[in-house]
Design a protein around this motif. Structure first.
Motif, mmCIF file in Angstrom:
data_model
loop_
_atom_site.group_PDB
_atom_site.id
_atom_site.type_symbol
_atom_site.label_atom_id
_atom_site.label_comp_id
_atom_site.label_asym_id
_atom_site.label_seq_id
_atom_site.Cartn_x
_atom_site.Cartn_y
_atom_site.Cartn_z
ATOM 1 N N GLN A 120 0.743 -1.118 -0.082
ATOM 2 C CA GLN A 120 0.186 0.126 0.012
ATOM 3 C C GLN A 120 0.792 1.258 0.072
ATOM 4 O O GLN A 120 0.441 2.153 0.059
ATOM 5 N N CYS A 121 2.122 1.126 -0.075
ATOM 6 C CA CYS A 121 3.167 2.209 -0.035
ATOM 7 C C CYS A 121 3.774 2.486 -1.582
ATOM 8 O O CYS A 121 3.895 1.524 -2.234
ATOM 9 N N GLU A 122 3.673 3.626 -2.083
ATOM 10 C CA GLU A 122 4.113 4.047 -3.344
ATOM 11 C C GLU A 122 5.242 4.483 -3.576
ATOM 12 O O GLU A 122 5.452 5.406 -4.487
ATOM 13 N N PHE A 123 6.083 4.882 -2.478
ATOM 14 C CA PHE A 123 7.184 5.841 -2.259
ATOM 15 C C PHE A 123 8.450 5.146 -3.260
ATOM 16 O O PHE A 123 8.653 3.987 -3.171
ATOM 17 N N ILE A 124 8.936 6.118 -4.037
ATOM 18 C CA ILE A 124 10.081 5.797 -4.879
ATOM 19 C C ILE A 124 10.868 7.088 -4.461
ATOM 20 O O ILE A 124 10.640 8.287 -4.717
ATOM 21 N N GLY A 125 12.014 7.047 -3.969
ATOM 22 C CA GLY A 125 12.908 8.128 -3.498
ATOM 23 C C GLY A 125 14.327 7.960 -3.869
ATOM 24 O O GLY A 125 15.073 6.891 -4.403
ATOM 25 N N CYS A 126 15.172 9.044 -3.605
ATOM 26 C CA CYS A 126 16.488 9.279 -4.022
ATOM 27 C C CYS A 126 17.073 8.628 -3.068
ATOM 28 O O CYS A 126 16.926 8.435 -2.051
ATOM 29 N N GLY A 127 18.482 8.371 -3.361
ATOM 30 C CA GLY A 127 19.573 7.810 -2.333
ATOM 31 C C GLY A 127 19.609 6.221 -2.599
ATOM 32 O O GLY A 127 18.924 5.776 -3.012
ATOM 33 N N ASP A 128 20.666 6.202 -1.596
ATOM 34 C CA ASP A 128 21.028 4.548 -1.565
ATOM 35 C C ASP A 128 21.040 4.279 0.067
ATOM 36 O O ASP A 128 20.758 5.148 0.742
ATOM 37 N N GLY A 139 19.482 11.056 1.622
ATOM 38 C CA GLY A 139 18.727 10.594 0.534
ATOM 39 C C GLY A 139 17.198 10.528 1.217
ATOM 40 O O GLY A 139 17.078 10.377 2.524
ATOM 41 N N HIS A 140 16.055 10.655 0.279
ATOM 42 C CA HIS A 140 14.684 10.810 0.752
ATOM 43 C C HIS A 140 14.287 9.308 1.054
ATOM 44 O O HIS A 140 13.134 9.168 1.741
ATOM 45 N N LEU A 141 15.003 8.215 0.575
ATOM 46 C CA LEU A 141 14.607 6.946 0.875
ATOM 47 C C LEU A 141 14.973 6.739 2.368
ATOM 48 O O LEU A 141 13.950 5.803 3.031
#
Length: 329
Positions: A120-128, A139-141
């Motif tokens: 139910q989470c659709e987050f895709i973020g920058c960073g490793d 990073g936002h991840l």
């Protein structure tokens, strides 16, 4: 007296026993408790209560998982995702590949991002998972994990492409990155099933998206190949599969090889013993540990074959680029 207690209370008592010998001593103390030894549902409940593990493989009973001691080393945050959840995640992955500009920060390199695997989470973020610049920028991840406590991410960085990582365990899932250190078999199989589903190509009815995914996979795998050119190449890969893979990498073909079948390299009567008549460049080629791990978790293995080390590299001092040029140009 113990056998008269409710089942839940018995579980709570038994899960506090750190010594397996003590556990079996109690279970063997009377007939009603002894019956639990033959009940795999009991061992499932014990593993779940004590270690928080909710997944296993069909080839292994819950009793075997408990006795092996693997449950104590497995990621308890990984779960058996339902098919609908994985389909949604895969669609998000495809869409992000098609539109990398909209993933997260426009000022961050597009090849450093990841997908949250929480249902139910659709987050895709920058960073490793590691700091790409310094500790002031994670990073936002990582920020997403800190804010939501969503633990599992699918890393999409060039050198860790299609790797599951758990922030709470602070480790990769399914492999350590070191060939001599093995993860528990249940975790490895669960991870492999998830990644191979996620890595599958989009359907033919969307040719543009399919081509975008193919090009992204090619770019990632090319970088992975170049990265290891200064490393030792000690793992044997069956030649025909390797040739198909190289043809894909250099753009000669858009067809990716399927699962690797390395069984040809072993004696028919002993699948754990390498044949003595193998010739490098004809029967097999050599790759490093990073590519070996990538092939195992993304392409998969067939016919119960596996990738074995061939010892010291036969072409010491020659880069992989040179080896590829020798064979395919």
């Amino acid at each position: 007296m113990l056998n008269r207690l409710p089942y839940e209370i018995i579980l709570l008592i038994l899960m506090r026993l750190n010594n397996r010998k003590d556990l079996f001593s109690i279970l063997g103390s009377c007939r009603s408790l002894y019956g639990f030894i033959q009940d795999d549902a009991f061992w499932r409940d014990l593993v779940r209560r004590r270690y928080g593990i909710k997944y296993n493989i069909q080839q292994q009973s819950w009793w075997q998982l408990y006795i092996s001691g693997d449950a104590n080393q497995m990621c308890c945050h990984l779960q058996n995702y339902d098919m609908r959840s994985l389909q949604i995640k895969r669609a998000l992955l495809w869409n992000s590949i098609q539109n990398l500009n909209g993933v997260c920060c426009k000022n961050v390199q597009f090849d450093q991002y990841g997908l949250c695997m929480e249902p139910q989470c659709e987050f895709i973020g920058c960073g490793d998972v590691f700091f790409e610049k310094d500790e002031s920028y994670s990073g936002h991840l990582r920020v997403h994990h800190q804010q939501t406590q969503h633990n599992i991410v699918l890393k999409l960085s060039p050198l860790n492409y299609m790797e599951l990582w758990c922030y709470s365990c602070n480790s990769p899932i399914g492999h350590w990155g070191f060939p001599h250190i093995e993860k528990p078999i249940a975790e490895k199989c669960m991870c492999r099933n998830i990644l191979q589903f996620m890595a599958a190509l989009p359907p033919d009815n969307d040719p543009l998206l399919r081509l975008d995914v193919i090009e992204r996979r090619r770019l990632i795998e090319q970088r992975l190949s170049v990265f290891q050119q200064n490393h030792n190449f000690t793992y044997l890969i069956e030649k025909r599969w390797f040739t198909k893979w190289i043809n894909f990498l250099i753009g000669r073909s858009n067809e990716m090889p399927g699962a690797l079948d390395n069984s040809f390299l072993f004696f028919p009567h002993d699948k754990h013993k390498l044949r003595h008549d193998l010739i490098i460049g004809y029967d097999y080629e050599l790759v490093g540990a990073s590519i070996r791990a990538y092939i195992e978790r993304v392409y998969g293995l067939e016919n119960e074959s596996y990738i074995v080390s061939g010892g010291q590299p036969l072409y010491r001092g020659i880069s992989q680029s040179a080896l590829l040029h020798r064979n395919y140009h």
